[in-house]
Design an enzyme around this catalytic site. Structure first.
Site, mmCIF file in Angstrom:
data_model
loop_
_atom_site.group_PDB
_atom_site.id
_atom_site.type_symbol
_atom_site.label_atom_id
_atom_site.label_comp_id
_atom_site.label_asym_id
_atom_site.label_seq_id
_atom_site.Cartn_x
_atom_site.Cartn_y
_atom_site.Cartn_z
ATOM 1 N N ARG A 1 -22.044 23.185 -75.612
ATOM 2 C CA ARG A 1 -22.961 24.286 -75.011
ATOM 3 C C ARG A 1 -22.443 25.048 -74.273
ATOM 4 O O ARG A 1 -23.251 26.101 -74.278
ATOM 5 C CB ARG A 1 -23.715 22.687 -74.154
ATOM 6 C CG ARG A 1 -23.241 21.733 -73.423
ATOM 7 C CD ARG A 1 -24.315 21.051 -73.212
ATOM 8 N NE ARG A 1 -23.808 20.121 -73.964
ATOM 9 C CZ ARG A 1 -24.527 19.063 -75.087
ATOM 10 N NH1 ARG A 1 -25.698 19.015 -74.511
ATOM 11 N NH2 ARG A 1 -23.529 18.666 -76.229
ATOM 12 N N THR A 2 -21.722 24.873 -73.424
ATOM 13 C CA THR A 2 -20.774 26.032 -72.953
ATOM 14 C C THR A 2 -20.544 27.318 -73.101
ATOM 15 O O THR A 2 -20.685 28.266 -72.833
ATOM 16 C CB THR A 2 -19.890 25.368 -71.699
ATOM 17 O OG1 THR A 2 -20.081 24.262 -70.695
ATOM 18 C CG2 THR A 2 -19.732 25.642 -70.453
ATOM 19 N N LYS B 1 -0.134 23.347 -71.062
ATOM 20 C CA LYS B 1 -0.156 24.509 -69.630
ATOM 21 C C LYS B 1 1.101 24.833 -68.999
ATOM 22 O O LYS B 1 2.319 25.269 -69.755
ATOM 23 C CB LYS B 1 -0.778 23.128 -67.964
ATOM 24 C CG LYS B 1 0.708 22.075 -68.032
ATOM 25 C CD LYS B 1 -0.322 21.841 -66.811
ATOM 26 C CE LYS B 1 0.267 20.104 -66.272
ATOM 27 N NZ LYS B 1 0.155 18.811 -65.822
ATOM 28 N N ARG C 1 -11.654 27.938 -69.679
ATOM 29 C CA ARG C 1 -12.163 26.196 -70.064
ATOM 30 C C ARG C 1 -10.581 25.780 -69.826
ATOM 31 O O ARG C 1 -9.697 26.107 -71.426
ATOM 32 C CB ARG C 1 -12.747 25.712 -70.479
ATOM 33 C CG ARG C 1 -12.892 23.887 -70.934
ATOM 34 C CD ARG C 1 -13.960 23.370 -71.913
ATOM 35 N NE ARG C 1 -14.981 23.663 -70.529
ATOM 36 C CZ ARG C 1 -16.439 22.977 -71.002
ATOM 37 N NH1 ARG C 1 -16.286 21.806 -71.727
ATOM 38 N NH2 ARG C 1 -17.215 23.354 -70.031
ATOM 39 N N HIS D 1 -16.794 22.912 -62.434
ATOM 40 C CA HIS D 1 -17.699 23.757 -62.950
ATOM 41 C C HIS D 1 -18.079 24.071 -62.878
ATOM 42 O O HIS D 1 -19.932 24.174 -62.471
ATOM 43 C CB HIS D 1 -17.686 22.331 -64.185
ATOM 44 C CG HIS D 1 -18.725 22.647 -65.462
ATOM 45 N ND1 HIS D 1 -18.808 24.256 -66.141
ATOM 46 C CD2 HIS D 1 -18.722 21.821 -66.218
ATOM 47 C CE1 HIS D 1 -18.733 24.479 -66.974
ATOM 48 N NE2 HIS D 1 -19.344 23.147 -67.443
HETATM 49 C C1 NCD Z 1 -19.482 18.588 -69.011
HETATM 50 C C2 NCD Z 1 -17.937 18.950 -69.102
HETATM 51 O O1 NCD Z 1 -17.658 19.607 -69.985
HETATM 52 O O2 NCD Z 1 -17.941 19.176 -67.266
HETATM 53 N N1 NCD Z 1 -20.288 18.829 -69.545
HETATM 54 C C3 NCD Z 1 -20.404 20.209 -69.987
HETATM 55 O O3 NCD Z 1 -19.980 21.669 -69.321
HETATM 56 N N2 NCD Z 1 -21.842 20.478 -70.123
HETATM 57 C C4 NCD Z 1 -19.565 17.500 -68.910
HETATM 58 C C5 NCD Z 1 -18.980 15.998 -70.153
HETATM 59 O O4 NCD Z 1 -18.359 16.562 -70.697
HETATM 60 O O5 NCD Z 1 -19.281 15.355 -69.444
#
Ligand code: NCD
Length: 314
Positions: free
Chosen positions: A58-59, A86, A108, A136
């Site tokens: 989703r992100t 890294k 990310r 986040h």
């Molecule tokens: C979260 C993440 O990636 O930190 N998910 C997200 O961004 N919707 C939480 C998770 O992975 O549990």
């Protein structure tokens, strides 16, 4: 101008007024996103590169859609977690990308602090889409917008954040944001999943879920982050669900109008009962996803304005 940041690396550096500025603009974008013409030209002519060194559904989709709706040229780099390490490799990648003159870099990375490091090496705006267990920020902002819309305010609420706090950047960013906006935050987790030193954030800590949910306005569930665990943090998933899984009986301890949140991806039957997750009267999980696009549009719009102002001044 209220929002003065060059990058969005975390909630920590934000002033409460900057948080409010993002949420207010995101309200406008939420309305735009519900209309037929989901388009603006806020990022027209700008290039946005998404670099996800860690899996995301989703992100990444949300950032991509947000950029496209704002008229940016959006590129998704195919980052294989396994082939990228890294340190120097990350910096080398950043320098290579920087030479292509991006305006917005969405990153990310599995290492905490990696995105901050990268932001020092490039001359564009950097947005943290999640770095290790650190922050986040857009998740906390979309959660805040969802809460504000559902509860009519974002202060003096009791918010219980429950589950795998120790491995969660979502918990950390939310804790900081909700604290800045003067809410009462409770952390609910087994001792093995509660990070050391949380008390410095001025929150209450519970290992009994029913006690932690007592009279809560918001119940925020977290995924059990097995990929970040290197040993036995819980006896078994069944036992974990019994003690910390959100079911109707435990939810009954919260206020009758308490909302249920989860950042996704969900493990149904591990941290949350599927029926509760799908209950449109309690669960706001889908609205969180919807607000995610709006919040990312707002954040990128504000950063792009600052970027253009800085370039014009130079
Ligand atoms: C979260 C993440 O990636 O930190 N998910 C997200 O961004 N919707 C939480 C998770 O992975 O549990």
């Amino acid at each position: 101008m209220t929002f003065t940041q060059r990058h969005l690396l975390g909630i920590e550096p934000l002033h409460p007024m900057e948080i409010t500025a993002i949420l207010d603009l995101a309200e406008d974008y939420a309305a735009l996103n519900r209309s037929d013409r989901k388009h603006s030209e806020a990022l027209k002519g700008l290039t946005q590169i998404n670099m996800f060194f860690e899996n995301s559904t989703r992100t990444q989709a949300s950032f991509e859609l947000a950029g496209k709706r704002l008229g940016a040229d959006v590129m998704n780099m195919a980052m294989q977690t396994s082939s990228v390490k890294k340190g120097e490799t990350l910096i080398d990648t950043a320098l290579t990308l920087n030479a292509m003159h991006p305006d917005l870099l969405v990153v990310r990375h599995p290492s905490s602090g990696a995105v901050n490091l990268l932001a020092e090496k490039v001359n564009c705006a950097v947005l943290n889409a999640g770095d290790g267990r650190h922050e986040h920020p857009t998740q906390a902002l979309l959660d805040a917008l969802t809460i504000r819309r559902k509860k009519g305010r974002l202060h003096r609420l009791t918010v219980a954040i429950c589950g795998d706090i120790a491995h969660s950047r979502v918990a950390r960013s939310n804790l900081i944001l909700l604290g800045k906006m003067e809410n009462r935050v409770r952390l609910v987790a087994p001792p093995t999943l509660m990070p050391a030193g949380v008390s410095e954030f001025g929150c209450e800590v519970f290992d009994d879920m029913r006690a932690g949910l007592q009279d809560a306005d918001v119940v925020m569930m977290l995924r059990l982050q097995k990929e970040r665990m290197d040993g036995g943090f819980i006896p078994s998933e069944r036992e974990y669900y019994h003690r910390y899984g959100l079911d109707a009986e435990k939810l009954a301890c919260a206020k009758p109008d308490a909302i249920v949140m989860h950042p996704g991806p969900m493990n149904r039957g591990v941290e949350i009962d599927g029926t509760i997750a799908d209950d449109i009267n309690r669960s706001v999980i889908q609205e969180q996803v919807e607000m995610g696009v709006a919040v990312r549009m707002a954040a990128m719009d504000l950063l792009a304005r600052n970027l253009k102002a800085a370039r014009n001044a130079a």
